[in-house]
Design an enzyme around this catalytic site. Structure first.
Site, mmCIF file in Angstrom:
data_model
loop_
_atom_site.group_PDB
_atom_site.id
_atom_site.type_symbol
_atom_site.label_atom_id
_atom_site.label_comp_id
_atom_site.label_asym_id
_atom_site.label_seq_id
_atom_site.Cartn_x
_atom_site.Cartn_y
_atom_site.Cartn_z
ATOM 1 N N THR A 1 0.865 -1.186 0.000
ATOM 2 C CA THR A 1 0.000 0.000 0.000
ATOM 3 C C THR A 1 0.898 1.231 0.000
ATOM 4 O OG1 THR A 1 -1.633 -1.225 1.273
ATOM 5 C CG2 THR A 1 -1.839 1.180 1.259
ATOM 6 N N LYS B 1 -6.953 2.162 -3.051
ATOM 7 C CA LYS B 1 -6.633 1.392 -1.836
ATOM 8 C C LYS B 1 -6.817 2.255 -0.582
ATOM 9 C CE LYS B 1 -4.971 -1.587 1.026
ATOM 10 N NZ LYS B 1 -5.718 -2.755 1.432
ATOM 11 N N PHE C 1 -18.691 -4.146 8.665
ATOM 12 C CA PHE C 1 -17.955 -3.042 9.308
ATOM 13 C C PHE C 1 -18.878 -2.142 10.128
ATOM 14 C CE2 PHE C 1 -14.967 -4.769 6.501
ATOM 15 C CZ PHE C 1 -13.718 -4.513 7.051
ATOM 16 N N HIS D 1 -19.766 -3.183 13.320
ATOM 17 C CA HIS D 1 -19.721 -3.807 14.640
ATOM 18 C C HIS D 1 -19.039 -2.849 15.602
ATOM 19 C CE1 HIS D 1 -21.107 -7.485 12.835
ATOM 20 N NE2 HIS D 1 -20.181 -7.326 11.896
ATOM 21 N N CYS E 1 -3.044 -1.990 9.073
ATOM 22 C CA CYS E 1 -3.424 -1.201 7.895
ATOM 23 C C CYS E 1 -4.229 0.057 8.200
ATOM 24 C CB CYS E 1 -4.191 -2.080 6.914
ATOM 25 S SG CYS E 1 -3.157 -3.352 6.174
ATOM 26 N N ARG F 1 -0.114 -5.428 15.812
ATOM 27 C CA ARG F 1 0.235 -4.054 15.442
ATOM 28 C C ARG F 1 -0.974 -3.127 15.632
ATOM 29 N NH1 ARG F 1 3.186 -5.077 9.660
ATOM 30 N NH2 ARG F 1 1.788 -6.863 9.614
HETATM 31 N N1 LIG Z 1 -1.259 -7.149 6.408
HETATM 32 C C1 LIG Z 1 -2.378 -6.902 5.734
HETATM 33 O O1 LIG Z 1 -3.449 -7.313 6.106
HETATM 34 C C2 LIG Z 1 -2.325 -6.086 4.456
HETATM 35 C C3 LIG Z 1 -3.433 -6.086 3.610
HETATM 36 C C4 LIG Z 1 -3.368 -5.339 2.433
HETATM 37 C C5 LIG Z 1 -2.241 -4.615 2.136
HETATM 38 N N2 LIG Z 1 -1.182 -4.616 2.999
HETATM 39 C C6 LIG Z 1 0.016 -3.860 2.635
HETATM 40 O O2 LIG Z 1 0.965 -4.771 2.119
HETATM 41 C C7 LIG Z 1 2.298 -4.356 2.453
HETATM 42 C C8 LIG Z 1 3.008 -5.458 3.216
HETATM 43 O O3 LIG Z 1 2.332 -5.668 4.450
HETATM 44 P P1 LIG Z 1 2.617 -6.944 5.353
HETATM 45 O O4 LIG Z 1 1.619 -6.903 6.453
HETATM 46 O O5 LIG Z 1 2.716 -8.145 4.495
HETATM 47 O O6 LIG Z 1 4.075 -6.570 5.914
HETATM 48 P P2 LIG Z 1 5.061 -7.502 6.741
HETATM 49 O O7 LIG Z 1 5.811 -6.597 7.625
HETATM 50 O O8 LIG Z 1 4.323 -8.664 7.314
HETATM 51 O O9 LIG Z 1 6.041 -8.100 5.629
HETATM 52 C C9 LIG Z 1 6.960 -7.360 4.909
HETATM 53 C C10 LIG Z 1 8.139 -8.253 4.589
HETATM 54 O O10 LIG Z 1 8.992 -7.593 3.659
HETATM 55 C C11 LIG Z 1 10.329 -7.940 3.963
HETATM 56 N N3 LIG Z 1 11.232 -6.965 3.320
HETATM 57 C C12 LIG Z 1 11.401 -5.656 3.610
HETATM 58 N N4 LIG Z 1 12.302 -5.116 2.771
HETATM 59 C C13 LIG Z 1 12.688 -6.097 1.907
HETATM 60 C C14 LIG Z 1 13.594 -6.153 0.814
HETATM 61 N N5 LIG Z 1 14.266 -5.078 0.392
HETATM 62 N N6 LIG Z 1 13.746 -7.326 0.173
HETATM 63 C C15 LIG Z 1 13.080 -8.423 0.578
HETATM 64 N N7 LIG Z 1 12.215 -8.433 1.613
HETATM 65 C C16 LIG Z 1 12.015 -7.278 2.264
HETATM 66 C C17 LIG Z 1 10.364 -7.939 5.475
HETATM 67 O O11 LIG Z 1 11.463 -8.666 5.958
HETATM 68 C C18 LIG Z 1 9.016 -8.572 5.817
HETATM 69 O O12 LIG Z 1 9.114 -9.967 5.970
HETATM 70 C C19 LIG Z 1 2.115 -3.070 3.259
HETATM 71 O O13 LIG Z 1 2.221 -1.977 2.400
HETATM 72 C C20 LIG Z 1 0.704 -3.179 3.781
HETATM 73 O O14 LIG Z 1 0.133 -1.919 4.050
HETATM 74 C C21 LIG Z 1 -1.197 -5.346 4.139
#
Ligand SMILES: NC(=O)c1ccc[n+]([C@@H]2O[C@H](COP(=O)([O-])OP(=O)(O)OC[C@H]3O[C@@H](n4cnc5c(N)ncnc54)[C@H](O)[C@@H]3O)[C@@H](O)[C@H]2O)c1
Length: 465
Positions: free
Chosen positions: A121, A206, A251, A253, A262, A330
């Site tokens: 995102t 998004k 949404f 609740h 997020c 988080r």
């Molecule tokens: N978690 C959710 O529910 C969700 C849903 C939709 C969108 N998003 C978005 O997706 C993105 C990722 O979120 P997440 O929750 O999966 O994050 P996360 O922190 O769980 O995972 C990110 C991963 O990226 C790795 N990383 C960072 N820099 C790197 C690099 N240069 N090379 C290789 N690996 C690298 C980290 O080690 C980590 O394991 C964010 O932008 C978030 O806002 C998250």
């Protein structure tokens, strides 16, 4: 199709495993060597229902691999970026350092025809900057950068990825569109609409979606507060609203405020984007501020349940993750609540089915317990902070025996007030006037005089909430 996923966190790992399940050959790359080593051993570093089997099946069938090394990027037709974009410390902007670092690392390795797809995102304009970095590092080729935001929810991530309401593809380039259509073809056959838009529009879709959902939650939370004051029931109000198709029941609740990895950071980042561009998003501003206050303010309900100061008292907290079926703590409302309770001098015993390890890092001064009943032992109030299934049918008789005082603060409205009254518990829910079961009932309460909802408001440091 050969796909490389940069980042094997919640989004990268789930997306990678699902794309492999569609038949693509996927390599998930993460710079966290321990994470990759665990994945190679077949251990899943996050709690997500169904993910373990999905990963194992696709690894076994040779479609899913894990690596620290970026070498696989060279063979990929599409390179997805799914690294974190947390709030930047100090100003709340999305911290894009992981994204840009990843782009700089992959740039020299990309094939001339590879398409870079941003799944993280990222604020509007990030795709332009990625394109600029790639042009700087690879002036020889014109690499396409596509925005493809992810809408999955933790706890239902596989279902969401495989049955999305829509797939958003942000690019004007026909070849890049065709490549993304090919990647998502199995979903398209399932009739998931693909929305082709400009890259900036995709990036904004998004944030606008998350901000809207956050607004819906905050709206019903404020209605819940009103319900408590006027003797209405927010669950019935929500049902009555949600049955209107124009509104929808999701949404709606009422609870302790939104949290997670997020909504809080994305609403803040959207506000920063708006400010940078001289636009005002007053609704989102209010949503963000109201929600931030609300999380700590839930401590008032505990004070209400105990009729006063909580200093020296033991409070049991059930649920630490921001929602069930994830280990993600988080920005969890439970964390804010616990720090508020501790600031007021309470002792906290806590239990969560999956989030204990993460929570322990944020809350060094809680007593971690092995189940709900161990947490409740000797407690003067028990707070249900996350609606895990296993908290929906607690043995109330047993709780009465082991708690010092039978008081339950139900921040997720898992139980009905009548049920708690029968079990002779003091019960405080969200958005129902039945705050004090056994003392006052809805019918007996005088109206329309506003109910003094919180004896709590007059007691220790409640103003600091
Ligand atoms: N978690 C959710 O529910 C969700 C849903 C939709 C969108 N998003 C978005 O997706 C993105 C990722 O979120 P997440 O929750 O999966 O994050 P996360 O922190 O769980 O995972 C990110 C991963 O990226 C790795 N990383 C960072 N820099 C790197 C690099 N240069 N090379 C290789 N690996 C690298 C980290 O080690 C980590 O394991 C964010 O932008 C978030 O806002 C998250």
């Amino acid at each position: 199709m050969r796909v490389t996923m940069i980042g094997a966190g919640y989004v990268g790992l789930v997306s990678g495993a699902c794309l492999a399940d569609f038949g693509h050959h996927v390599i998930c790359i993460d710079k966290d060597a321990r994470r990759i080593a665990a994945l190679k051993r077949g251990e899943i570093p996050i709690f997500e229902p169904g993910l373990s089997d999905l990963v194992a099946n696709n690894v076994r069938q040779g479609r899913l691999e894990f690596a620290v090394d970026l070498a696989a990027v060279a063979n990929a037709e599409a390179v997805f970026i799914a690294v974190g974009t947390p709030s930047r410390r100090g100003d709340g902007h999305a911290d894009l350092s992981f994204v840009y670092e990843a782009v700089r690392e992959i740039a020299p390795l990309l094939s001339d025809t590879a398409v870079v797809v941003t799944k993280s995102t990222v604020p509007v304009g990030t795709g332009d900057e990625i394109e600029r970095i790639l042009r700087e590092k690879r002036p020889d080729v014109e690499l396409q950068v596509v925005s493809n935001p992810e809408f999955l929810r933790e706890g239902a991530a596989i279902q969401d990825f495989k049955h999305p309401d829509r797939i958003v593809v942000g690019t004007d380039d026909p070849q890049a569109r065709a490549l993304l259509a090919e990647i998502y073809r199995p979903l398209y056959l399932n009739a998931a609409p693909i929305l082709y838009v400009g890259r900036r529009t995709a990036e904004l879709i998004k944030y606008a979606s998350n901000a809207f959902l956050a607004t819906k939650i905050t709206f019903i939370n404020e209605i819940a507060d009103l319900c408590e004051s006027i003797g209405a029931d927010v669950q019935d109000v929500a049902r009555g609203m949600g049955l209107d198709n124009r509104i929808g029941g999701k949404f709606l609740h009422a609870g302790p405020g939104f949290g997670g990895s997020c909504f809080p950071k994305d609403t803040t980042a959207l506000l920063k984007t708006a400010h940078d561009h001289g636009a005002q998003l007053r609704i989102v501003e209010t949503v963000s501020a109201v929600n931030e206050q609300r999380k700590r303010a839930m401590a008032r309900k505990v004070i209400a349940a105990l009729d006063g100061p909580i200093r020296g008292k033991t409070i049991a907290i059930l649920g630490l993750t921001f929602k069930p079926n994830t280990d993600d703590t988080r920005d969890s409302p439970a964390i804010s609540l616990i720090t508020a309770l501790q600031d007021m001098g309470a002792r906290v015993r806590a239990y969560d089915p999956a989030g204990m390890a993460q929570a322990r890092q944020q809350l060094p001064y809680i007593t971690c317990c092995e189940d709900a009943y161990a947490a409740a032992e000797g407690a003067e109030a028990l707070v249900i902070a996350t609606e895990w299934e296993q908290f929906r049918a607690l043995d109330l008789k047993r709780l009465r025996r082991i708690m010092t005082r039978p008081a339950i603060v139900d921040l997720r409205n898992v139980y009905r007030a009548e049920e708690m009254k029968r079990a002779r518990f003091r019960y405080v829910g969200v958005g129902s006037a039945d705050l004090e079961i056994g003392k006052r009932t809805r019918e007996s309460r005088p109206r329309p005089t506003p109910i003094t909802r919180a004896p709590s408001l007059q007691v220790e440091s409640a103003d600091a909430l």
